[in-house]
Write an enzyme that holds these catalytic residues in place. Structure first.
Site, PDB file in Angstrom:
ATOM      1  N   ASP A  68      40.784  38.893  40.083  1.00 59.20           N
ATOM      2  CA  ASP A  68      39.910  39.265  41.187  1.00 59.20           C
ATOM      3  C   ASP A  68      40.592  40.192  42.188  1.00 59.20           C
ATOM      4  OD1 ASP A  68      41.538  36.915  41.651  1.00 59.20           O
ATOM      5  OD2 ASP A  68      40.575  36.780  43.618  1.00 59.20           O
ATOM      6  N   ARG A  90      39.807  50.715  35.854  1.00 54.69           N
ATOM      7  CA  ARG A  90      39.683  49.289  36.206  1.00 54.69           C
ATOM      8  C   ARG A  90      38.816  48.575  35.165  1.00 54.69           C
ATOM      9  NH1 ARG A  90      39.142  51.513  41.512  1.00 54.69           N
ATOM     10  NH2 ARG A  90      36.870  51.237  41.470  1.00 54.69           N
ATOM     11  N   LYS A 180      35.948  31.977  45.215  1.00 46.66           N
ATOM     12  CA  LYS A 180      37.319  31.864  45.717  1.00 46.66           C
ATOM     13  C   LYS A 180      37.438  32.524  47.083  1.00 46.66           C
ATOM     14  CE  LYS A 180      41.299  34.548  45.614  1.00 46.66           C
ATOM     15  NZ  LYS A 180      42.379  35.315  45.022  1.00 46.66           N
ATOM     16  N   GLU A 222      46.948  29.894  50.869  1.00 46.03           N
ATOM     17  CA  GLU A 222      48.233  30.220  50.218  1.00 46.03           C
ATOM     18  C   GLU A 222      49.354  30.185  51.253  1.00 46.03           C
ATOM     19  OE1 GLU A 222      48.446  33.720  47.732  1.00 46.03           O
ATOM     20  OE2 GLU A 222      50.642  33.668  47.707  1.00 46.03           O
ATOM     21  N   LYS A 262      43.376  25.492  45.206  1.00 42.83           N
ATOM     22  CA  LYS A 262      44.337  26.456  44.664  1.00 42.83           C
ATOM     23  C   LYS A 262      45.536  26.497  45.599  1.00 42.83           C
ATOM     24  CE  LYS A 262      44.570  31.141  42.873  1.00 42.83           C
ATOM     25  NZ  LYS A 262      43.939  32.095  41.985  1.00 42.83           N
ATOM     26  N   GLY A 305      51.866  33.156  42.861  1.00 38.39           N
ATOM     27  CA  GLY A 305      52.520  33.571  44.105  1.00 38.39           C
ATOM     28  C   GLY A 305      53.746  34.462  43.984  1.00 38.39           C
ATOM     29  N   SER A 331      45.703  28.788  37.986  1.00 42.49           N
ATOM     30  CA  SER A 331      44.740  29.851  38.280  1.00 42.49           C
ATOM     31  C   SER A 331      45.584  31.075  38.613  1.00 42.49           C
ATOM     32  CB  SER A 331      43.858  29.455  39.471  1.00 42.49           C
ATOM     33  OG  SER A 331      43.038  30.543  39.839  1.00 42.49           O
ATOM     34  N   TYR A 393      46.245  40.649  48.700  1.00 46.12           N
ATOM     35  CA  TYR A 393      45.500  40.518  47.453  1.00 46.12           C
ATOM     36  C   TYR A 393      44.249  41.360  47.438  1.00 46.12           C
ATOM     37  CZ  TYR A 393      44.958  38.481  43.005  1.00 46.12           C
ATOM     38  OH  TYR A 393      44.909  38.345  41.648  1.00 46.12           O
TER      39      TYR A 393
HETATM   40  P1  13P Z   1      48.811  35.052  41.885  1.00 48.13           P
HETATM   41  O1  13P Z   1      48.782  34.046  40.751  1.00 48.13           O
HETATM   42  O2  13P Z   1      49.199  36.424  41.434  1.00 48.13           O
HETATM   43  O3  13P Z   1      49.588  34.572  43.061  1.00 48.13           O
HETATM   44  O4  13P Z   1      47.297  35.219  42.369  1.00 48.13           O
HETATM   45  C1  13P Z   1      46.758  34.371  43.289  1.00 48.13           C
HETATM   46  C2  13P Z   1      45.313  34.558  43.480  1.00 48.13           C
HETATM   47  O5  13P Z   1      44.803  34.168  44.512  1.00 48.13           O
HETATM   48  C3  13P Z   1      44.492  35.131  42.424  1.00 48.13           C
HETATM   49  O6  13P Z   1      43.132  34.775  42.558  1.00 48.13           O
END
Ligand code: 13P
Length: 393
Positions: A68, A90, A180, A222, A262, A305, A331, A393
């Site tokens: 995503d 993409r 998400k 996160e 998550k 992460g 995930s 992100y």
């Molecule tokens: P990563 O696994 O690259 O940290 O991605 C986290 C994320 O939020 C993807 O949806």
């Protein structure tokens, strides 16, 4: 002071949480018992479906493929193999990933960016249908990204609540069944009480709105790897953050059986002098989760992460060496995509090999979900760390 009074009134994990307002809670000791307002949790018209969706995503030996990335972040992935960031590239990259034969054996859900949710393959099949054919639930990133949080210590907050209900209803019509929302907490910058509260409140409002529109919310505060702090400091911050998140989830009458989490794994900061072993990461992370996450929650789907592919898989495997109250799975974005992307290099003749590389990672994590993974024979590429300071992100 007021906050501690309020929090004392919350019973985490009760599916019959009484949803008093803050004022009602503060004043409740003054009222005769019979007059207290007591409301059962609002089930909503999608309750049964939400529980079913969450169970499907949290099914044994499977986890989530996160693809995503916003257009800007996807551009960074493409730039790393020398490709221009345009819609065609993409689409080509997402097509490679989502049409991998056999993916559904290891992957139960895939988080898409809005562009991909509405996109089709080059031969005209909707990506959503490609996923459904493999019994993979389509998911959608609904947050609108991070911006500076005024009044904080250079921290950020996550946008996207405006119009979220109508957007979610549209995403559901398009085939999405889970959502998400990623917000972040920075340890070196505090975290300040304000930033933690804002992160938790935003997640809770998003979760309630998602459930109201048939989408299982993935709750993702996160805790960034950035910093030189110890694993004990991460544990302390993670406990604070998750306590706050569950407080506000309950305040917002979110159905715990219809959410997925998550979290970041509990590790030392990326610049800390010592690295933790998978056993240490598992011990700390499970300790934190057992202290904070009610067993009503069906699944814990970790983010990677910036860990290397192998590291993320080893850590997950270590967490599944004995039974847990919830499905403990993955995930991952970077830790599932990296080798596949590097194998593809944007060349049509490499597509099959890149799909095989994705399948190897998906299978490795599937085994780790079942606690049966061994890192023997893993490639050098899959052992490379992917930590990026101040990653967005
Ligand atoms: P990563 O696994 O690259 O940290 O991605 C986290 C994320 O939020 C993807 O949806």
């Amino acid at each position: 002071m007021a906050a501690s009074v309020i929090k004392a009134g919350v019973r985490l994990g009760s599916s019959q949480w009484t949803g008093q307002s803050l004022t009602q809670n503060i004043d409740s000791h003054k009222q005769p018992k019979a007059q207290r307002v007591s409301m059962p949790i609002r089930a909503g018209s999608y309750a049964e479906e939400l529980v079913q969706t969450a169970k499907t995503v949290a099914s044994p030996g499977r986890g989530i493929l996160a693809i995503d990335e916003s257009n800007a972040t996807c551009g960074k992935r493409l730039a790393s193999i020398g490709l221009e960031n345009n819609e065609t590239n993409r689409q080509a990259y997402r097509q490679l990933l989502l049409t991998t034969p056999g993916l559904g054996e290891y992957i139960s859900g895939s988080i898409l960016f809005e562009e991909t949710l509405y996109q089709s393959t080059t031969d005209g099949r909707k990506f959503v249908d490609c996923l459904r054919e493999q019994n993979i639930m389509p998911g959608i990133k609904v947050d609108k990204g991070l911006v500076p949080l005024p009044g904080s210590n250079n921290e950020s907050w996550c946008q996207g609540l405006d119009g979220l209900a109508s957007r979610s209803a549209e995403y559901y019509k398009q085939g999405a069944r889970f959502a998400k929302w990623r917000t972040v907490v920075s340890i070196p910058n505090g975290p300040s009480d304000l930033a933690v509260k804002e992160a938790a409140w935003g997640l809770a409002r998003y979760a309630a709105i998602s459930q109201d529109n048939g989408l299982v919310p993935i709750v993702e505060p996160e805790i960034l790897l950035d910093g030189d702090h110890s694993i004990d400091r991460t544990l302390e911050v993670a406990e604070k953050v998750w306590a706050e998140v569950f407080f506000y989830l309950a305040e917002n009458n979110v159905l715990f059986e219809g959410i997925l989490l998550k979290p970041s794994m509990v590790t030392p900061g990326a610049e800390h002098k010592e690295k933790a072993t998978p056993q240490q990461v598992a011990d700390y992370t499970l300790k934190m989760l057992k202290r904070r996450v009610p067993p009503a929650v069906p699944g814990i789907m970790f983010l990677s992460g910036g860990q290397s592919e192998v590291e993320a898989t080893l850590n997950l495997n270590a967490m599944n060496q004995s039974p847990n109250p919830w499905h403990v799975s993955f995930s991952y974005a970077r830790a599932l995509q990296n080798t596949s992307l590097k194998t593809w290099k944007g060349l049509p003749e490499n597509i099959e090999a890149a799909q095989r590389a994705l399948l190897i990672r998906a299978k490795a994590n599937s085994l780790a979900q079942l606690g049966r993974y061994s890192a023997e024979g893993e490639s050098e590429e899959s052992k490379k760390g992917m930590f990026v300071k101040g990653y967005t992100y």
